[in-house]
Design a protein around this motif. Structure first.
Motif, PDB file in Angstrom:
ATOM      1  N   UNK A  85       0.849  -1.187   0.000  1.00 51.92           N
ATOM      2  CA  UNK A  85       0.000   0.000   0.000  1.00 51.92           C
ATOM      3  C   UNK A  85       0.884   1.236   0.000  1.00 51.92           C
ATOM      4  N   UNK A  86       0.494   2.231  -0.766  1.00 49.76           N
ATOM      5  CA  UNK A  86       1.294   3.445  -0.871  1.00 49.76           C
ATOM      6  C   UNK A  86       0.568   4.610  -0.202  1.00 49.76           C
ATOM      7  N   UNK A  87       1.297   5.338   0.618  1.00 52.00           N
ATOM      8  CA  UNK A  87       0.766   6.527   1.280  1.00 52.00           C
ATOM      9  C   UNK A  87       1.717   7.690   1.008  1.00 52.00           C
ATOM     10  N   UNK A  88       1.162   8.806   0.516  1.00 48.70           N
ATOM     11  CA  UNK A  88       1.961  10.030   0.381  1.00 48.70           C
ATOM     12  C   UNK A  88       1.934  10.766   1.710  1.00 48.70           C
ATOM     13  N   UNK A  89       3.070  11.271   2.129  1.00 42.81           N
ATOM     14  CA  UNK A  89       3.129  11.989   3.408  1.00 42.81           C
ATOM     15  C   UNK A  89       4.380  12.854   3.467  1.00 42.81           C
ATOM     16  N   UNK A  90       4.385  13.838   4.327  1.00 44.66           N
ATOM     17  CA  UNK A  90       5.556  14.642   4.709  1.00 44.66           C
ATOM     18  C   UNK A  90       6.020  15.630   3.640  1.00 44.66           C
TER      19      UNK A  90
END
Lengths: 207, 207
Positions: free
Chosen positions: B122-127
Protein backbone atom coordinates in the motif's frame (compact mmCIF):
# COMPACT_ATOMS: atom_id res chain seq x y z
CA UNK A 1 -8.77 52.36 1.30
CA UNK A 2 -9.74 50.74 -1.98
CA UNK A 3 -12.53 51.14 -4.46
CA UNK A 4 -14.01 47.70 -5.14
CA UNK A 5 -16.57 46.44 -7.64
CA UNK A 6 -18.03 42.98 -7.33
CA UNK A 7 -19.28 41.23 -10.43
CA UNK A 8 -21.80 38.85 -8.90
CA UNK A 9 -24.43 38.97 -6.18
CA UNK A 10 -23.93 35.62 -4.46
CA UNK A 11 -22.52 34.43 -1.17
CA UNK A 12 -18.90 35.37 -1.78
CA UNK A 13 -19.81 38.91 -2.90
CA UNK A 14 -21.87 39.22 0.28
CA UNK A 15 -19.17 37.83 2.56
CA UNK A 16 -16.20 39.72 1.13
CA UNK A 17 -18.41 42.76 0.59
CA UNK A 18 -19.41 42.81 4.26
CA UNK A 19 -15.77 42.84 5.34
CA UNK A 20 -14.95 45.40 2.62
CA UNK A 21 -17.56 47.84 3.90
CA UNK A 22 -16.44 47.27 7.49
CA UNK A 23 -12.88 47.99 6.35
CA UNK A 24 -13.88 51.40 4.98
CA UNK A 25 -13.65 50.55 1.31
CA UNK A 26 -15.92 51.96 -1.40
CA UNK A 27 -18.04 49.11 -2.72
CA UNK A 28 -20.09 48.63 -5.87
CA UNK A 29 -22.22 45.59 -6.73
CA UNK A 30 -22.79 44.63 -10.35
CA UNK A 31 -25.29 41.88 -11.09
CA UNK A 32 -26.91 40.58 -14.22
CA UNK A 33 -30.09 40.77 -12.16
CA UNK A 34 -30.22 44.44 -11.14
CA UNK A 35 -32.75 43.87 -8.37
CA UNK A 36 -30.48 41.30 -6.73
CA UNK A 37 -27.60 43.77 -6.99
CA UNK A 38 -29.73 46.47 -5.39
CA UNK A 39 -30.78 44.12 -2.60
CA UNK A 40 -27.19 43.17 -1.84
CA UNK A 41 -26.02 46.80 -1.99
CA UNK A 42 -28.76 47.70 0.47
CA UNK A 43 -27.81 44.83 2.76
CA UNK A 44 -24.14 45.80 2.73
CA UNK A 45 -24.89 49.45 3.46
CA UNK A 46 -22.05 51.90 3.94
CA UNK A 47 -22.92 53.74 0.74
CA UNK A 48 -22.62 50.65 -1.44
CA UNK A 49 -23.73 51.43 -4.97
CA UNK A 50 -24.81 49.33 -7.94
CA UNK A 51 -23.34 49.30 -11.42
CA UNK A 52 -24.56 48.17 -14.81
CA UNK A 53 -23.63 44.74 -16.16
CA UNK A 54 -21.07 45.14 -18.94
CA UNK A 55 -20.37 48.81 -18.28
CA UNK A 56 -17.15 50.23 -16.81
CA UNK A 57 -17.06 49.32 -13.10
CA UNK A 58 -16.55 52.15 -10.62
CA UNK A 59 -13.94 50.21 -8.66
CA UNK A 60 -10.24 50.06 -9.41
CA UNK A 61 -10.32 46.46 -8.18
CA UNK A 62 -12.96 44.23 -9.77
CA UNK A 63 -13.71 41.00 -7.92
CA UNK A 64 -15.28 38.32 -10.09
CA UNK A 65 -17.52 36.66 -7.50
CA UNK A 66 -19.09 34.07 -9.76
CA UNK A 67 -19.20 30.30 -10.08
CA UNK A 68 -16.09 29.20 -11.89
CA UNK A 69 -17.71 28.42 -15.23
CA UNK A 70 -19.35 31.84 -15.35
CA UNK A 71 -16.15 33.80 -14.86
CA UNK A 72 -14.53 33.72 -18.32
CA UNK A 73 -17.86 34.39 -20.12
CA UNK A 74 -18.51 37.40 -17.85
CA UNK A 75 -15.02 38.86 -18.26
CA UNK A 76 -15.34 38.34 -22.02
CA UNK A 77 -18.68 40.12 -22.03
CA UNK A 78 -17.32 43.09 -20.06
CA UNK A 79 -14.38 43.23 -22.49
CA UNK A 80 -12.80 46.68 -22.81
CA UNK A 81 -14.92 47.93 -19.91
CA UNK A 82 -12.27 46.31 -17.71
CA UNK A 83 -9.36 48.22 -19.27
CA UNK A 84 -6.83 49.19 -16.61
CA UNK A 85 -8.61 47.29 -13.86
CA UNK A 86 -7.16 44.87 -11.36
CA UNK A 87 -9.32 41.75 -11.75
CA UNK A 88 -9.44 39.47 -8.72
CA UNK A 89 -10.42 35.89 -9.54
CA UNK A 90 -11.55 33.78 -6.57
CA UNK A 91 -13.21 30.65 -7.96
CA UNK A 92 -12.62 26.95 -7.37
CA UNK A 93 -13.11 24.91 -10.55
CA UNK A 94 -13.68 21.59 -8.79
CA UNK A 95 -14.45 18.47 -10.77
CA UNK A 96 -17.66 16.52 -10.15
CA UNK A 97 -16.09 14.45 -7.35
CA UNK A 98 -14.32 17.40 -5.67
CA UNK A 99 -10.96 15.62 -5.80
CA UNK A 100 -9.50 17.43 -8.76
CA UNK A 101 -10.00 20.36 -11.10
CA UNK A 102 -12.52 20.69 -13.90
CA UNK A 103 -9.75 21.54 -16.36
CA UNK A 104 -7.41 18.66 -16.98
CA UNK A 105 -4.64 20.78 -18.43
CA UNK A 106 -2.31 22.77 -16.19
CA UNK A 107 -4.17 26.07 -16.15
CA UNK A 108 -6.52 27.96 -13.85
CA UNK A 109 -9.58 30.15 -14.17
CA UNK A 110 -7.33 33.11 -13.37
CA UNK A 111 -5.00 32.30 -16.26
CA UNK A 112 -7.97 31.84 -18.58
CA UNK A 113 -9.31 35.22 -17.45
CA UNK A 114 -5.96 36.81 -18.29
CA UNK A 115 -6.31 35.49 -21.84
CA UNK A 116 -9.64 37.26 -22.43
CA UNK A 117 -9.16 40.39 -20.29
CA UNK A 118 -7.96 43.70 -21.82
CA UNK A 119 -4.20 43.80 -22.29
CA UNK A 120 -3.74 46.51 -19.66
CA UNK A 121 -5.86 44.78 -17.03
CA UNK A 122 -4.09 42.69 -14.39
CA UNK A 123 -5.35 39.44 -12.95
CA UNK A 124 -4.74 38.30 -9.39
CA UNK A 125 -5.93 34.97 -7.95
CA UNK A 126 -7.01 35.27 -4.32
CA UNK A 127 -9.37 33.96 -1.61
CA UNK A 128 -10.07 30.58 -3.27
CA UNK A 129 -8.62 28.46 -0.46
CA UNK A 130 -10.98 29.97 2.13
CA UNK A 131 -14.44 28.57 2.84
CA UNK A 132 -17.11 31.26 3.10
CA UNK A 133 -18.01 30.38 6.68
CA UNK A 134 -14.39 30.91 7.74
CA UNK A 135 -14.22 34.22 5.91
CA UNK A 136 -17.34 35.33 7.75
CA UNK A 137 -15.86 34.96 11.19
CA UNK A 138 -12.16 34.17 11.17
CA UNK A 139 -8.86 35.67 10.11
CA UNK A 140 -7.46 33.10 7.70
CA UNK A 141 -4.43 33.67 5.50
CA UNK A 142 -5.31 34.83 1.99
CA UNK A 143 -2.98 33.41 -0.65
CA UNK A 144 -2.56 35.52 -3.79
CA UNK A 145 -0.86 34.94 -7.15
CA UNK A 146 -0.31 37.22 -10.11
CA UNK A 147 2.24 38.48 -12.60
CA UNK A 148 1.85 42.22 -11.94
CA UNK A 149 3.53 43.43 -8.74
CA UNK A 150 1.63 46.75 -8.46
CA UNK A 151 -1.68 44.90 -8.92
CA UNK A 152 -0.71 42.43 -6.20
CA UNK A 153 0.22 45.35 -3.94
CA UNK A 154 -3.24 46.87 -4.52
CA UNK A 155 -4.92 43.57 -3.69
CA UNK A 156 -2.68 43.10 -0.63
CA UNK A 157 -3.71 46.55 0.65
CA UNK A 158 -7.37 45.66 0.17
CA UNK A 159 -6.93 42.34 2.00
CA UNK A 160 -5.18 44.17 4.84
CA UNK A 161 -8.19 46.49 5.11
CA UNK A 162 -10.29 43.37 5.73
CA UNK A 163 -8.15 42.56 8.75
CA UNK A 164 -6.52 39.64 6.97
CA UNK A 165 -2.96 38.68 6.05
CA UNK A 166 -2.22 38.23 2.36
CA UNK A 167 0.61 35.95 1.32
CA UNK A 168 2.04 36.12 -2.18
CA UNK A 169 2.77 32.70 -3.68
CA UNK A 170 4.26 33.99 -6.94
CA UNK A 171 3.25 34.48 -10.56
CA UNK A 172 -0.14 33.86 -12.14
CA UNK A 173 0.77 30.31 -13.13
CA UNK A 174 0.76 29.57 -9.40
CA UNK A 175 -3.01 30.10 -9.58
CA UNK A 176 -3.20 26.50 -10.83
CA UNK A 177 -1.58 25.28 -7.63
CA UNK A 178 -3.75 27.56 -5.50
CA UNK A 179 -6.74 25.90 -7.14
CA UNK A 180 -5.05 22.63 -6.18
CA UNK A 181 -4.76 23.92 -2.61
CA UNK A 182 -8.53 24.40 -2.80
CA UNK A 183 -8.83 20.72 -3.71
CA UNK A 184 -6.62 19.81 -0.73
CA UNK A 185 -8.77 21.96 1.55
CA UNK A 186 -11.96 20.19 0.48
CA UNK A 187 -10.16 16.85 0.87
CA UNK A 188 -9.20 17.77 4.42
CA UNK A 189 -12.76 18.85 5.22
CA UNK A 190 -14.10 15.49 4.09
CA UNK A 191 -11.37 13.38 5.67
CA UNK A 192 -8.75 14.29 8.27
CA UNK A 193 -10.24 17.53 9.56
CA UNK A 194 -13.86 16.41 9.23
CA UNK A 195 -15.48 19.85 9.33
CA UNK A 196 -15.48 23.10 7.35
CA UNK A 197 -14.40 25.55 10.04
CA UNK A 198 -10.73 25.67 9.11
CA UNK A 199 -8.40 27.09 6.49
CA UNK A 200 -4.93 26.40 5.18
CA UNK A 201 -2.42 28.82 6.58
CA UNK A 202 1.32 29.39 6.60
CA UNK A 203 2.38 28.66 10.16
CA UNK A 204 5.61 30.11 11.48
CA UNK A 205 8.21 27.89 13.13
CA UNK A 206 11.06 30.39 13.20
CA UNK A 207 10.71 30.97 16.94
CA UNK B 1 5.15 1.79 18.23
CA UNK B 2 6.03 1.08 14.61
CA UNK B 3 8.75 -0.77 12.81
CA UNK B 4 10.19 1.52 10.16
CA UNK B 5 12.67 0.99 7.33
CA UNK B 6 14.14 3.92 5.45
CA UNK B 7 15.30 3.43 1.90
CA UNK B 8 17.83 6.21 1.59
CA UNK B 9 20.53 7.74 3.78
CA UNK B 10 20.04 11.46 3.11
CA UNK B 11 18.71 14.42 5.04
CA UNK B 12 15.08 13.33 5.20
CA UNK B 13 16.00 9.84 6.44
CA UNK B 14 18.13 11.50 9.10
CA UNK B 15 15.49 14.01 10.15
CA UNK B 16 12.48 11.68 10.22
CA UNK B 17 14.72 8.91 11.59
CA UNK B 18 15.79 11.09 14.51
CA UNK B 19 12.19 11.76 15.45
CA UNK B 20 11.32 8.09 14.87
CA UNK B 21 13.96 6.89 17.32
CA UNK B 22 12.93 9.53 19.85
CA UNK B 23 9.36 8.29 19.50
CA UNK B 24 10.33 4.76 20.45
CA UNK B 25 10.02 3.18 17.02
CA UNK B 26 12.21 0.40 15.67
CA UNK B 27 14.29 1.84 12.83
CA UNK B 28 16.26 0.30 9.99
CA UNK B 29 18.34 2.17 7.41
CA UNK B 30 18.82 0.74 3.94
CA UNK B 31 21.28 2.43 1.63
CA UNK B 32 22.82 1.55 -1.70
CA UNK B 33 26.04 2.62 -0.01
CA UNK B 34 26.23 0.34 3.02
CA UNK B 35 28.81 2.43 4.81
CA UNK B 36 26.57 5.50 4.61
CA UNK B 37 23.70 3.41 5.97
CA UNK B 38 25.90 2.21 8.83
CA UNK B 39 27.00 5.78 9.59
CA UNK B 40 23.42 7.02 9.71
CA UNK B 41 22.27 4.07 11.81
CA UNK B 42 25.09 4.81 14.26
CA UNK B 43 24.17 8.49 14.35
CA UNK B 44 20.51 7.74 15.00
CA UNK B 45 21.29 5.28 17.78
CA UNK B 46 18.48 3.64 19.73
CA UNK B 47 19.29 0.23 18.27
CA UNK B 48 18.90 1.36 14.67
CA UNK B 49 19.94 -1.42 12.31
CA UNK B 50 20.92 -1.56 8.67
CA UNK B 51 19.38 -3.63 5.90
CA UNK B 52 20.51 -4.82 2.51
CA UNK B 53 19.52 -2.91 -0.62
CA UNK B 54 16.89 -4.87 -2.53
CA UNK B 55 16.24 -7.40 0.25
CA UNK B 56 13.06 -7.60 2.35
CA UNK B 57 13.05 -4.60 4.74
CA UNK B 58 12.63 -5.33 8.44
CA UNK B 59 10.05 -2.58 8.89
CA UNK B 60 6.33 -2.88 8.28
CA UNK B 61 6.42 0.72 7.07
CA UNK B 62 9.00 1.50 4.40
CA UNK B 63 9.79 5.17 3.87
CA UNK B 64 11.28 5.97 0.49
CA UNK B 65 13.57 8.84 1.49
CA UNK B 66 15.07 9.52 -1.92
CA UNK B 67 15.14 12.31 -4.46
CA UNK B 68 11.97 12.12 -6.51
CA UNK B 69 13.51 10.70 -9.66
CA UNK B 70 15.18 7.88 -7.73
CA UNK B 71 11.99 6.65 -6.07
CA UNK B 72 10.29 4.65 -8.82
CA UNK B 73 13.58 2.98 -9.91
CA UNK B 74 14.31 1.97 -6.32
CA UNK B 75 10.82 0.59 -5.67
CA UNK B 76 11.03 -1.28 -8.97
CA UNK B 77 14.38 -2.72 -7.98
CA UNK B 78 13.09 -3.89 -4.59
CA UNK B 79 10.10 -5.45 -6.36
CA UNK B 80 8.54 -8.37 -4.48
CA UNK B 81 10.74 -7.61 -1.47
CA UNK B 82 8.13 -4.98 -0.64
CA UNK B 83 5.19 -7.41 -0.65
CA UNK B 84 2.73 -6.54 2.11
CA UNK B 85 4.57 -3.37 3.10
CA UNK B 86 3.17 0.09 3.64
CA UNK B 87 5.30 2.29 1.40
CA UNK B 88 5.49 5.96 2.42
CA UNK B 89 6.43 8.28 -0.43
CA UNK B 90 7.61 11.76 0.61
CA UNK B 91 9.22 13.39 -2.42
CA UNK B 92 8.61 16.68 -4.19
CA UNK B 93 9.01 16.37 -7.97
CA UNK B 94 9.61 20.07 -8.61
CA UNK B 95 10.29 21.34 -12.11
CA UNK B 96 13.51 23.25 -12.87
CA UNK B 97 11.99 26.61 -11.87
CA UNK B 98 10.28 25.31 -8.71
CA UNK B 99 6.90 26.66 -9.81
CA UNK B 100 5.38 23.43 -11.01
CA UNK B 101 5.85 19.68 -11.10
CA UNK B 102 8.30 17.70 -13.17
CA UNK B 103 5.47 15.56 -14.55
CA UNK B 104 3.07 17.50 -16.73
CA UNK B 105 0.31 14.94 -16.52
CA UNK B 106 -1.95 14.75 -13.48
CA UNK B 107 -0.04 12.14 -11.50
CA UNK B 108 2.35 12.00 -8.57
CA UNK B 109 5.42 10.05 -7.59
CA UNK B 110 3.21 8.20 -5.08
CA UNK B 111 0.80 7.10 -7.82
CA UNK B 112 3.71 6.04 -10.01
CA UNK B 113 5.10 4.03 -7.10
CA UNK B 114 1.74 2.28 -6.72
CA UNK B 115 2.01 1.17 -10.36
CA UNK B 116 5.33 -0.62 -9.82
CA UNK B 117 4.92 -1.82 -6.21
CA UNK B 118 3.70 -5.35 -5.39
CA UNK B 119 -0.08 -5.66 -5.61
CA UNK B 120 -0.45 -6.23 -1.86
CA UNK B 121 1.73 -3.29 -0.88
CA UNK B 122 0.00 0.00 0.00
CA UNK B 123 1.29 3.44 -0.87
CA UNK B 124 0.77 6.53 1.28
CA UNK B 125 1.96 10.03 0.38
CA UNK B 126 3.13 11.99 3.41
CA UNK B 127 5.56 14.64 4.71
CA UNK B 128 6.18 16.31 1.33
CA UNK B 129 4.81 19.73 2.31
CA UNK B 130 7.24 20.08 5.22
CA UNK B 131 10.69 21.59 4.85
CA UNK B 132 13.38 19.60 6.61
CA UNK B 133 14.37 22.45 8.91
CA UNK B 134 10.78 22.71 10.16
CA UNK B 135 10.60 18.97 10.72
CA UNK B 136 13.77 19.18 12.78
CA UNK B 137 12.38 21.58 15.34
CA UNK B 138 8.68 22.21 14.90
CA UNK B 139 5.35 20.41 15.08
CA UNK B 140 3.89 21.00 11.62
CA UNK B 141 0.79 19.25 10.31
CA UNK B 142 1.59 16.19 8.20
CA UNK B 143 -0.80 15.74 5.30
CA UNK B 144 -1.31 12.16 4.10
CA UNK B 145 -3.07 10.60 1.13
CA UNK B 146 -3.69 6.98 0.14
CA UNK B 147 -6.30 4.50 -0.98
CA UNK B 148 -5.88 1.94 1.80
CA UNK B 149 -7.46 2.93 5.11
CA UNK B 150 -5.53 0.45 7.32
CA UNK B 151 -2.25 1.60 5.75
CA UNK B 152 -3.16 5.22 6.43
CA UNK B 153 -4.01 4.28 10.02
CA UNK B 154 -0.57 2.70 10.40
CA UNK B 155 1.11 5.81 9.02
CA UNK B 156 -1.04 8.06 11.20
CA UNK B 157 0.03 6.09 14.29
CA UNK B 158 3.67 6.45 13.28
CA UNK B 159 3.24 10.21 12.73
CA UNK B 160 1.60 10.51 16.13
CA UNK B 161 4.62 8.79 17.68
CA UNK B 162 6.72 11.63 16.24
CA UNK B 163 4.65 14.13 18.20
CA UNK B 164 2.96 15.38 15.05
CA UNK B 165 -0.63 15.62 13.82
CA UNK B 166 -1.46 13.74 10.64
CA UNK B 167 -4.34 14.95 8.50
CA UNK B 168 -5.85 12.69 5.86
CA UNK B 169 -6.65 14.51 2.60
CA UNK B 170 -8.20 11.52 0.83
CA UNK B 171 -7.28 8.92 -1.76
CA UNK B 172 -3.94 8.40 -3.47
CA UNK B 173 -4.89 10.65 -6.41
CA UNK B 174 -4.80 13.51 -3.88
CA UNK B 175 -1.03 12.93 -3.81
CA UNK B 176 -0.89 15.03 -6.99
CA UNK B 177 -2.44 17.97 -5.14
CA UNK B 178 -0.21 17.41 -2.13
CA UNK B 179 2.73 17.71 -4.50
CA UNK B 180 1.04 20.92 -5.68
CA UNK B 181 0.85 22.06 -2.06
CA UNK B 182 4.61 21.54 -2.02
CA UNK B 183 4.86 23.90 -4.99
CA UNK B 184 2.72 26.46 -3.12
CA UNK B 185 4.95 26.10 -0.06
CA UNK B 186 8.09 26.85 -2.06
CA UNK B 187 6.26 29.76 -3.74
CA UNK B 188 5.41 31.19 -0.33
CA UNK B 189 9.00 30.78 0.86
CA UNK B 190 10.27 32.76 -2.11
CA UNK B 191 7.56 35.40 -2.06
CA UNK B 192 5.03 36.31 0.63
CA UNK B 193 6.58 34.48 3.57
CA UNK B 194 10.17 35.14 2.55
CA UNK B 195 11.82 32.45 4.67
CA UNK B 196 11.81 28.67 5.07
CA UNK B 197 10.82 28.35 8.72
CA UNK B 198 7.12 27.74 8.14
CA UNK B 199 4.74 25.04 6.99
CA UNK B 200 1.23 24.83 5.63
CA UNK B 201 -1.23 23.77 8.28
CA UNK B 202 -4.97 23.37 8.73
CA UNK B 203 -5.92 26.12 11.15
CA UNK B 204 -9.11 25.80 13.16
CA UNK B 205 -11.69 28.58 13.18
CA UNK B 206 -14.51 26.66 14.83
CA UNK B 207 -14.11 28.47 18.15
Amino acid sequence: MSSISFIGTGNMARTIGTRAVAGGNTVEIIGRDESKAADLAHALGGGTTTGKWGAVPAGDIVIAALLYDAVVPAITQFGDALAGKVIVEISNPFNATFDGLAHSEETSIAQEVAKVAPADASVVKAFNTIFRNVLEKGRPDVFIAGDDAPAKADVAAFIKSLGLRSLDVGGLKMAHWLEGAGVVTVGLAGNGVGHWDFALGANDFSG
